[in-house]
Scaffold this active site. Structure first.
Site, mmCIF file in Angstrom:
data_model
loop_
_atom_site.group_PDB
_atom_site.id
_atom_site.type_symbol
_atom_site.label_atom_id
_atom_site.label_comp_id
_atom_site.label_asym_id
_atom_site.label_seq_id
_atom_site.Cartn_x
_atom_site.Cartn_y
_atom_site.Cartn_z
ATOM 1 N N HIS A 1 -9.095 -2.915 8.298
ATOM 2 C CA HIS A 1 -9.058 -4.161 7.544
ATOM 3 C C HIS A 1 -9.700 -5.368 7.889
ATOM 4 C CE1 HIS A 1 -5.257 -1.782 6.610
ATOM 5 N NE2 HIS A 1 -4.725 -2.800 5.713
ATOM 6 N N SER A 2 -10.433 -5.225 9.010
ATOM 7 C CA SER A 2 -11.062 -6.535 9.435
ATOM 8 C C SER A 2 -12.550 -5.910 9.615
ATOM 9 C CB SER A 2 -10.686 -6.887 10.926
ATOM 10 O OG SER A 2 -11.677 -7.479 11.573
#
Lengths: 124, 202
Positions: free
Chosen positions: A12-13
Site C-alpha cells: 500500500h506504500s
C-alpha cells in the site's frame, strides 16, 4: 547462476516496497525484482494498474508474488488471472518472505527448498 | 421483471451517479473502520464509466456489465475495485449473449456476482461486508421484488455485526454499530436497480 523465477512485491506504500527492495538488493542483486507501491498518484493504497505494470515489467515468465494487506492481494489476483505469466501468490510474512525467497533465488536453490522455507513463514 | 440493455444501462448509470453523490459519506464510513478511501476510489471508477458511456453508450446487454467491470478493476483499486469488478465480470459471464433477462435470469446473474465477491474476498455472509447487503437483495429478487425497506433493514443489521473480514476486522468489537462502507455502497447499487426497474413494492 541465479534462478529464472522473478519476484513481485505489492504494498500500500511506495516507501515500504522501496525499503524492502533496498534491503534485498544486498542479498539478491541478480534476481529480477519488480514492485508496485501505493496508488498511481503515489498515495497510500493499491491500484490494479501499477500491479499489472510490475508483473509485465519483470523479465521473468514465472513469478513469486508477495503483498502486505488484503486488497493488495486482491489486485494481485486479478492481475495474475489476466496475465499470461505463471504467478504464485504467497501468503507469507511480507519482509521475511521476500528476503528469504530472494536470497535462495540468488543462489539458485532448489524450488522444493524455497517452498519448504516459505511454508514456515505462512501467515494464513 | 424483464431486464433489457436499456434498463441495465440506466441501473449502472444511476449507481455511478449515486456513488459520486455519496462519495464523501462513503469515505467517512471508511475512515471510521477502514482506510478512508472507499468513496474516492469508487467515485473515480464511476466517473470513468459515465465518461465512457457519454462518448460511446453500451451496445449489448453484457457490455454494460463488462464495461463497468473493467472501469472498476482498472480505475478503482483498493479492495472495492477487485470486489465489484469481479462481481460485474461474473454477472457479464452469466448474461452471456442474452439481450434480455427474465426475472429468473436476473437472479442467476446477481447470484453469480455474489459468488464472485465471496470468492475474491474469501468471505461469507455475517462478516460485516458487502455480502450482507447482496444476500437479502438476492432473496427479494427471487420473489420478483426488491424494496428500499429490505435494503435499509439489511444495512441496519450489517451495522450491528462485528467485522471478521477485511481491514475493519482489526478493530474487533469497535466495528460494532459502525457502517461498513462496502455494504453502504452495495445498498446504492440495489437502490439504483429499484429506481431503474419496475418492481411492485417499492
Amino acid at each position: 547462476m541465479v534462478t529464472n523465477i522473478g519476484i513481485v512485491m505489492v504494498s500500500h506504500s511506495k516507501d515500504i516496497v522501496k525499503g524492502i527492495n533496498d534491503l534485498i538488493q544486498q542479498v539478491a542483486p541478480n534476481v529480477s525484482i519488480t514492485y508496485a507501491g501505493g496508488t498511481v498518484n503515489g498515495d497510500i493504497g493499491t491500484s490494479f494498474e501499477t500491479v499489472q505494470q510490475a508483473i509485465e515489467e519483470n523479465t521473468c515468465h514465472q513469478l513469486f508474488a508477495f503483498y502486505d494487506l488484503g486488497s493488495a492481494k486482491m489486485n494481485l489476483e486479478m492481475a495474475a488471472e489476466l496475465s499470461e505469466k505463471e504467478i504464485e501468490i504467497l501468503d507469507v510474512s511480507f519482509i521475511e518472505g521476500v528476503y528469504c525467497t530472494a536470497a535462495l533465488f540468488e543462489m539458485n536453490a532448489d524450488l522444493t527448498v524455497v517452498i519448504s522455507e516459505l511454508e514456515q513463514l505462512m501467515v494464513k | 421483471m424483464i431486464v433489457t440493455k436499456d434498463l441495465t444501462h440506466k441501473w449502472f448509470t444511476l449507481f455511478a451517479e449515486k456513488v459520486i453523490q455519496e462519495k464523501e459519506q462513503l469515505s467517512e464510513y471508511d475512515r471510521i473502520i477502514g482506510d478512508g478511501d472507499h468513496g474516492m476510489n469508487m467515485a473515480r471508477g464511476a466517473q470513468q464509466l459515465i465518461t465512457l458511456w457519454q462518448a460511446v453508450p453500451p451496445v449489448h446487454l453484457s457490455d454494460v456489465f463488462k464495461q463497468a467491470a473493467m472501469k472498476w478493476i482498472s480505475g478503482v483499486g483498493g479492495a472495492s475495485g477487485p470486489l465489484y469488478g469481479t462481481a460485474f465480470l461474473e454477472m457479464a459471464k452469466a448474461v452471456g449473449a442474452k439481450e434480455e433477462l427474465s426475472n429468473d435470469e436476473l437472479v442467476t446473474a446477481v447470484k453469480a456476482g455474489f459468488e464472485g465477491i465471496k470468492k475474491r474476498g474469501k468471505s461469507d455472509i455475517g462478516q460485516k461486508t458487502m455480502l450482507d447487503l447482496w444476500a437479502p437483495a438476492v432473496q427479494d429478487l427471487e420473489k420478483d421484488e426488491l424494496t428500499m425497506a429490505t435494503l435499509q433493514t439489511a444495512l441496519t443489521k450489517t451495522n450491528e455485526l462485528k467485522a471478521t473480514k477485511g481491514r475493519a476486522s482489526f478493530l474487533g468489537d469497535r466495528s460494532i454499530n459502525e457502517v461498513d462502507p462496502g455494504a453502504a455502497s452495495s445498498k446504492l447499487f440495489f437502490e439504483a436497480l429499484i429506481e431503474a426497474g419496475e418492481f411492485g413494492g417499492n
